[in-house]
Design an enzyme around this catalytic site. Structure first.
Site, mmCIF file in Angstrom:
data_model
loop_
_atom_site.group_PDB
_atom_site.id
_atom_site.type_symbol
_atom_site.label_atom_id
_atom_site.label_comp_id
_atom_site.label_asym_id
_atom_site.label_seq_id
_atom_site.Cartn_x
_atom_site.Cartn_y
_atom_site.Cartn_z
ATOM 1 N N LYS A 108 0.880 -1.165 0.000
ATOM 2 C CA LYS A 108 0.000 0.000 0.000
ATOM 3 C C LYS A 108 0.920 1.218 0.000
ATOM 4 O O LYS A 108 1.636 1.465 0.976
ATOM 5 C CB LYS A 108 -0.908 0.013 1.220
ATOM 6 C CG LYS A 108 -1.800 1.257 1.268
ATOM 7 C CD LYS A 108 -2.497 1.411 2.600
ATOM 8 C CE LYS A 108 -3.182 2.756 2.670
ATOM 9 N NZ LYS A 108 -3.731 3.058 4.015
ATOM 10 N N GLY A 141 -8.096 9.529 9.537
ATOM 11 C CA GLY A 141 -8.405 9.625 10.958
ATOM 12 C C GLY A 141 -9.470 10.629 11.339
ATOM 13 O O GLY A 141 -9.718 10.834 12.525
ATOM 14 N N ASN A 153 -9.221 1.766 9.615
ATOM 15 C CA ASN A 153 -8.313 1.606 10.739
ATOM 16 C C ASN A 153 -8.864 2.334 11.953
ATOM 17 O O ASN A 153 -9.452 1.733 12.849
ATOM 18 C CB ASN A 153 -6.908 2.083 10.408
ATOM 19 C CG ASN A 153 -5.866 1.638 11.446
ATOM 20 O OD1 ASN A 153 -4.723 1.389 11.126
ATOM 21 N ND2 ASN A 153 -6.242 1.516 12.712
#
Length: 302
Positions: free
Chosen positions: A121, A182, A231
């Site tokens: 990635k 995030g 994530n």
């Protein structure tokens, strides 16, 4: 630094990839994955919670950063890799934290040696505040790594021109963001992301970064995106393993809805109960129906 080489038999890998069904497999660089969820491994409260989350989500791949491994001390790296090995996790190394082409390429080559895989990635950050990818450097690094035999999954924005250039250098799948990493904001540019999906019909697109809740993932799957990488949305949830299962269910539901073919959207109401044979049609003549209305005008003589 102690490193455990994760050795998996073909049977183990096949088991991991066939957690659901092969009828509608995700295909990346010719390899089949039955799960359409990819899961990051950073910022979990503990290794136990990470393992429970992987078990709940049954992802196609889990991402792991070489820089994280290099930063670990003592047996921490051994415990981390053993945890992934216990879950038969198919690894997707990433180049998180890289800011130059040379740094990203070098990190990718080191990750290939450490984790014994050609998958990468590719992350190449151009702005420290938004963590937005460097589009120029990303194309250059992708070209270098593709020539070197890597299976490159570049983390990019929804920019259609950059996406085209990445495909031109050989990338067979892309990972456009939904929002900055995030943030949990969901899709900040629905038009751009849907346009990307519409224009690149034959390229697998995995939405990566910025999703916060399962409905965000369900939405992009309904639009026809092939997979979702998560994530923070899982690792920072109050109950990560429960959230991992919720995302897995949402992704499956979104994919099923896309394949089922949603009804067309209309501007006016459309009765679900047929009006054929009704003795009266209650409609005031002083309020004419709009053109192309779904409600038929009253019949002559009524």
């Amino acid at each position: 630094m102690a490193i455990i080489h994760l050795i998996r038999s073909p049977i183990q890998t096949e088991t991991m990839m066939n957690t659901h069904s092969t009828a509608d497999a995700l295909v990346l660089y010719g390899q089949l994955f039955t799960s359409r969820l990819l899961l990051g491994t950073a910022r979990y409260p503990s290794l136990h919670v990470l393992e429970a989350s992987i078990q709940a989500a049954r992802p196609a791949m889990v991402t792991v950063a070489l820089r994280r491994q290099l930063a670990m001390q003592g047996n921490a790296d051994i415990g981390f890799l053993r945890a992934l090995n216990r879950q038969d996790a198919v690894l997707l190394p990433n180049t998180a934290g890289c800011h130059s082409v040379n740094e990203a390429v070098t990190t990718a080559k080191m990750a290939r040696e450490v984790f014994e895989t050609d998958w990468i990635k590719l992350e190449l950050i151009g702005d420290d505040y938004t963590l937005q990818p460097d589009p120029v450097g990303l194309i250059e690094a992708s070209e270098i790594l593709m020539r070197d035999g890597f299976k490159v999954l570049p983390y990019c924005t929804e920019d259609l021109v950059v996406a085209g250039r990445l495909i031109d250098v050989g990338c067979e799948a892309l990972m456009p963001w939904g929002a900055p990493i995030g943030t949990g904001k969901g899709i900040i540019n629905p038009y751009g992301l849907r346009l990307l999906r519409e224009r690149l019909k034959d390229i697998p697109l995995i939405v990566d970064a910025g999703l916060g809740i399962p409905s965000h993932a369900c939405q992009v799957m309904e639009w026809g995106f092939e997979a979702v990488l998560l994530n923070t949305a899982v690792s920072q949830a109050a109950q990560p393993e429960v959230m991992a299962q919720a995302f897995a269910s949402a992704i499956h539901a979104g994919r099923e809805a896309y394949l089922a073919g949603p009804m067309p959207e209309r501007d006016s109401a459309y009765p679900s109960t047929p009006v054929v044979g009704m003795p009266f049609w209650h409609h005031r003549n002083d309020h004419p129906l709009p053109e192309n209305s779904a409600v038929p005008p009253p019949s002559e003589g009524l």
